[in-house]
Design an enzyme around this catalytic site. Sequence first.
Site, mmCIF file in Angstrom:
data_model
loop_
_atom_site.group_PDB
_atom_site.id
_atom_site.type_symbol
_atom_site.label_atom_id
_atom_site.label_comp_id
_atom_site.label_asym_id
_atom_site.label_seq_id
_atom_site.Cartn_x
_atom_site.Cartn_y
_atom_site.Cartn_z
ATOM 1 N N GLY A 12 51.563 39.863 46.800
ATOM 2 C CA GLY A 12 51.734 40.146 45.379
ATOM 3 C C GLY A 12 50.318 39.828 44.543
ATOM 4 O O GLY A 12 50.099 40.150 43.619
ATOM 5 N N ASP A 13 49.038 39.640 45.399
ATOM 6 C CA ASP A 13 47.931 39.516 44.694
ATOM 7 C C ASP A 13 47.417 40.923 44.146
ATOM 8 O O ASP A 13 47.236 41.746 45.061
ATOM 9 C CB ASP A 13 46.868 39.108 45.728
ATOM 10 C CG ASP A 13 45.563 39.030 45.254
ATOM 11 O OD1 ASP A 13 45.304 37.683 44.673
ATOM 12 O OD2 ASP A 13 44.673 39.635 45.389
ATOM 13 N N ILE A 14 47.315 40.862 43.126
ATOM 14 C CA ILE A 14 47.058 42.104 42.151
ATOM 15 C C ILE A 14 45.901 42.572 42.493
ATOM 16 O O ILE A 14 45.610 43.900 42.767
ATOM 17 C CB ILE A 14 46.886 41.853 40.708
ATOM 18 C CG1 ILE A 14 46.813 43.236 40.080
ATOM 19 C CG2 ILE A 14 45.818 41.079 40.194
ATOM 20 C CD1 ILE A 14 48.019 44.260 40.190
#
Length: 299
Positions: free
Chosen positions: A251-253
């Site tokens: 989920g880390d952009i």
Amino acid sequence: MFKIIIPKAPFDFKKILKRMSSRNNNNVLINEENLSLQRIVTIDSQPTLLYVTFQGDIDHPLLKVHIPNNTSRIQQEKLFQLVRHMFSTECDLLKCYDSLSGSPYLKPLINQFYGLRLVLEPSLFEAIAKLIIYQQINTTFAAELVNRLMTLTAEEVEVEGNCLPIFPSPESIAKLSYNQLRRISFNQRKAEYVIDFAQNIVEGKINLDHFWKLTDEEIIQILSNVRGIGKWTIECTLLFGMGRLNILPAGDIALRKVIKNVWGLKQTPSEKDVEKLGHNWSPYKSYASYYLWCSAKLF
């Protein structure tokens, strides 16, 4: 007096020091020319100088751990264990590379970062507290907040004419007020999260020492119930605090943007897309994530 630790090859201490210096934390003295590092760590609640120098080369590495005066044998062994932990000396990178090199997108990163290890924090409390600080802000400002926190608690040791601050203990942070952190530019929520987490440790509501016996899933379940600690912080705790090898913060952009660029995608992939892509990176998803971040000078 010193002791030799022989990490598993390949081991590139120069790349490791370069990665550490990029964090801009003022509690570490790094000499990239002489390949040495000094910082204060806590052993049995006592500030202890960790002084490590590198000899040999990437394929024949050798770490020289300088032993401070008046340290017991038990303290010395704890210091050596800490060095092995911080620099991931026992990880078999060759197996990792063999597993990941099947990807034409990861293979160039393996060549670029050959020998670079996960660099772990000396304590799990320090890792989690820093990750809470780093949540949702740029890394330069986050590093400055960490430095201000260490200055606020005013614990330091003089090393070769330099005063090295010590990352505060849970007890030191638990005594702070939210307003004290707000005065050094913490926002209200971040101040609450950091102090409340420290208080949970002091009050025995969370036993970090017990984490080393738990599975990833068990740790996720415990930390998910702590206010201010979300999925990203938990995944990075497992990765940069504990050195678990199969963690993918999908989920880390920033990671998703790096994957978009490396894979030449038209759009930034979703969290599910990254999870699907990373399925084949098991059991070394952590190093795939780490090298992708490093390729964009992140983390």
